[in-house]
Motif scaffolding. Structure first.
Motif, PDB file in Angstrom:
ATOM      1  N   ARG A  57       0.808  -1.215   0.000  1.00 14.31           N
ATOM      2  CA  ARG A  57       0.000   0.000   0.000  1.00 14.31           C
ATOM      3  C   ARG A  57       0.844   1.270   0.000  1.00 14.31           C
ATOM      4  O   ARG A  57       0.431   2.284  -0.542  1.00 14.31           O
ATOM      5  CB  ARG A  57      -0.951   0.007   1.204  1.00 14.31           C
ATOM      6  CG  ARG A  57      -2.206  -0.818   1.016  1.00 14.31           C
ATOM      7  CD  ARG A  57      -3.297  -0.382   1.966  1.00 14.31           C
ATOM      8  NE  ARG A  57      -2.887  -0.486   3.349  1.00 14.31           N
ATOM      9  CZ  ARG A  57      -3.138  -1.535   4.136  1.00 14.31           C
ATOM     10  NH1 ARG A  57      -3.797  -2.560   3.645  1.00 14.31           N
ATOM     11  NH2 ARG A  57      -2.734  -1.550   5.381  1.00 14.31           N
ATOM     12  N   SER A  78      -8.956  19.035  -3.511  1.00 14.40           N
ATOM     13  CA  SER A  78      -9.703  17.878  -3.032  1.00 14.40           C
ATOM     14  C   SER A  78     -11.041  18.292  -2.447  1.00 14.40           C
ATOM     15  O   SER A  78     -12.062  17.627  -2.660  1.00 14.40           O
ATOM     16  CB  SER A  78      -8.870  17.128  -1.986  1.00 14.40           C
ATOM     17  OG  SER A  78      -9.554  15.995  -1.510  1.00 14.40           O
ATOM     18  N   ASP A 120      -7.359   7.281  -3.534  1.00 12.43           N
ATOM     19  CA  ASP A 120      -7.638   5.853  -3.661  1.00 12.43           C
ATOM     20  C   ASP A 120      -6.457   5.058  -3.111  1.00 12.43           C
ATOM     21  O   ASP A 120      -5.310   5.312  -3.482  1.00 12.43           O
ATOM     22  CB  ASP A 120      -7.858   5.519  -5.144  1.00 12.43           C
ATOM     23  CG  ASP A 120      -8.378   4.100  -5.344  1.00 12.43           C
ATOM     24  OD1 ASP A 120      -8.148   3.256  -4.455  1.00 12.43           O
ATOM     25  OD2 ASP A 120      -8.997   3.838  -6.385  1.00 12.43           O
ATOM     26  N   ALA A 140      -5.269   2.319  -3.860  1.00 16.06           N
ATOM     27  CA  ALA A 140      -4.461   1.692  -4.919  1.00 16.06           C
ATOM     28  C   ALA A 140      -3.456   2.671  -5.513  1.00 16.06           C
ATOM     29  O   ALA A 140      -2.456   2.253  -6.111  1.00 16.06           O
ATOM     30  CB  ALA A 140      -5.373   1.155  -6.017  1.00 16.06           C
ATOM     31  N   SER A 181      -3.031  11.920  -9.618  1.00 17.47           N
ATOM     32  CA  SER A 181      -4.363  11.335  -9.517  1.00 17.47           C
ATOM     33  C   SER A 181      -5.410  12.218 -10.173  1.00 17.47           C
ATOM     34  O   SER A 181      -6.521  11.789 -10.435  1.00 17.47           O
ATOM     35  CB  SER A 181      -4.737  11.113  -8.046  1.00 17.47           C
ATOM     36  OG  SER A 181      -4.689  12.342  -7.337  1.00 17.47           O
ATOM     37  N   GLY A 206      -7.962   7.572   2.388  1.00 15.64           N
ATOM     38  CA  GLY A 206      -8.862   6.580   1.823  1.00 15.64           C
ATOM     39  C   GLY A 206      -9.880   7.310   0.972  1.00 15.64           C
ATOM     40  O   GLY A 206     -10.085   8.533   1.110  1.00 15.64           O
ATOM     41  N   TYR A 207     -10.502   6.588   0.085  1.00 14.36           N
ATOM     42  CA  TYR A 207     -11.427   7.244  -0.844  1.00 14.36           C
ATOM     43  C   TYR A 207     -12.610   7.829  -0.079  1.00 14.36           C
ATOM     44  O   TYR A 207     -13.259   7.154   0.730  1.00 14.36           O
ATOM     45  CB  TYR A 207     -11.917   6.247  -1.887  1.00 14.36           C
ATOM     46  CG  TYR A 207     -12.754   6.901  -2.976  1.00 14.36           C
ATOM     47  CD1 TYR A 207     -12.161   7.738  -3.908  1.00 14.36           C
ATOM     48  CD2 TYR A 207     -14.128   6.700  -3.027  1.00 14.36           C
ATOM     49  CE1 TYR A 207     -12.906   8.350  -4.887  1.00 14.36           C
ATOM     50  CE2 TYR A 207     -14.886   7.310  -4.019  1.00 14.36           C
ATOM     51  CZ  TYR A 207     -14.270   8.134  -4.940  1.00 14.36           C
ATOM     52  OH  TYR A 207     -15.027   8.742  -5.909  1.00 14.36           O
TER      53      TYR A 207
END
Length: 453
Positions: free
Chosen positions: A111, A358, A394, A396, A408, A437-438
């Motif tokens: 991660r 964001s 995310d 990932a 991103s 985290g999303y």
């Protein structure tokens, strides 16, 4: 008459030759100017490729490495002990190496590749698994043909998996450690074999050349791409200067015609145009800084964390009052660190810009405290954290966000901001960490060594 014509033709030829020379000199001068502009914005030619413990790291690559160790160690243990028997084989040692390789399958490792703990653990596991273990097995098998081929192959694989600097240090130290242990535990088993030594050294030199070639390719890609972006950013100054002049002219015209019914609206538009120009100039400064500062020197200037944060929050080019009001600064325990105030100002600007983007992507109303900047001290040093309630990152994508040119936000991001931040933190002996985290926001934490009081 003929002499006159010949004289005229000669003058025309001289004029033509003179014009050609002037055109050629003008073309050379323009090329020299373009080259000087390139060199002005290009990073140093001695810039090193980033140090990567795992080349082209990805969650799947980590899992494949772990599976190769977990399954490959017992498989080859059976091959060398039962099928193609070798002088020495140790299934218990194989099992230990298999368990060590299983650590690469841990979810936390795949991660966050940017974590110093992850980078250290992966480097240590590969060092034990490859140069230490395989050198030991080679010595114990008295340099058999099978293990000579194995050790040559594994050296090349080691340079393919990690940076050449790590691989070189790991190969030398691993072989020396294995040889020392073997000489201590089995002093009668040492055998000099010049042929094997020549073959192994040849394999190692080939692996080193391949590693250097790969590092040069990565370095050149960074240097040329960053230089191009720096030049493009510099060239954007001209239209922005024109836009700024238009804004000034618009506001001057409004002052002359204050009684006009649309004067207030036009003045608001002029102010917004000036704000957009300032914001774009700030982005250009960021990109030029990114292009020039790929490899940063260490600074010994004392920086007060609380003062730095307060100055940046006050100077940030907000697009609205609601943006300005959503930022909350919390000073818990102030600290001082060594670094460059200009570079760390750029780091905080980058993190604030990302946080506000964001929040905008999350359709935020910019509530008070939606963007929080905290200053504190911990057992591992000083901490500056930037937290937001935006869309987050995310999971990932977390292993890749600090890589140059990875973004991103493909519509607006150039993928250099976080790479620049990480480089600045490393130059100051610190690190940058992220938790996200999303749809739950993100927290970026700058960890810095404290300056001695």
């Amino acid at each position: 008459m003929m002499k006159g014509k010949n004289r005229d033709n000669g003058l025309k030829d001289k004029r033509s030759y003179g014009s050609t020379c002037r055109l050629w000199l003008n073309a050379r001068w323009k090329k020299i100017r373009r080259t000087s502009q390139f060199l002005k914005h290009a990073p140093s030619r001695w810039t090193l490729a980033p140090l990567e413990p795992i080349l082209h790291g990805s969650p799947w690559r980590m899992r494949l490495l772990g599976l190769a160790s977990v399954l490959g160690q017992p498989l080859f243990g059976w091959i060398w002990s039962s099928w193609l028997a070798q002088p020495y084989e140790n299934l218990w040692l194989r099992g230990l190496m298999s368990l060590l390789g299983a650590t690469l399958l841990l979810p936390g490792l795949s991660r966050d590749f940017s974590s110093p703990a992850t980078r250290l653990l992966v480097t240590l596991v590969m060092w034990i698994e490859i140069p230490v273990f395989f050198s030991w097995m080679y010595f114990c098998n008295a340099g058999s043909a099978a293990w000579l081929a194995t050790i040559c192959t594994i050296i090349v694989c080691y340079y393919h998996l990690t940076d050449w600097r790590i691989a070189t240090a790991g190969t030398v130290s691993g072989v020396f450690l294995s040889w020392t242990l073997f000489a201590w535990l089995m002093p009668n088993g040492l055998q000099a074999n010049p042929v094997d030594a020549v073959v192994i050294v040849f394999s190692w030199i080939c692996a080193l050349l391949l590693g250097l070639s790969s590092a040069n390719l990565r370095r050149d890609q960074l240097v040329h791409t960053l230089a191009t972006m720096g030049i493009m950013a510099h060239e954007l100054r001209t239209p922005l200067s024109t836009a700024s002049l238009i804004g000034d002219a618009l506001q001057m015209e409004i002052r002359r015609e204050q009684a006009h019914p649309r004067a207030a609206k036009l003045e608001q538009l002029g102010q917004r145009l000036q704000a957009l120009v300032r914001s774009m100039n700030h982005q250009i400064d960021t990109q030029i800084a990114n292009a020039k500062l790929l490899q940063l020197p260490r600074y010994k200037e004392a920086v007060d964390a609380a003062s730095l944060v307060s100055e940046i929050v006050a100077a940030y080019p907000y697009t609205s009052n609601r943006q300005r009001e959503c930022v909350r600064v919390v000073i818990q325990r102030n600290f001082t660190f060594f670094g460059s105030p200009a570079q760390f100002s750029q780091v905080l600007m980058n993190l604030m810009k990302n946080a506000l983007h964001s929040l905008a992507a999350a359709d935020s109303t910019y509530a008070a405290g939606a963007l929080r900047i905290a200053v504190d001290r911990g057992p591992d040093g000083g901490r500056i954290s930037v937290a937001d309630d935006g869309v987050g990152v995310d999971p990932a994508l977390l292993p890749h966000i600090f890589k140059p040119f990875f973004s991103s936000n493909r519509s607006t991001g150039h993928g250099l901001g976080l790479a620049f931040c990480q480089q600045v933190l490393r130059s100051a002996g610190g690190s940058i960490q992220v938790k996200s985290g999303y749809a739950i926001g993100a927290v970026f934490t700058l960890v810095l060594p404290l300056a001695p009081s």
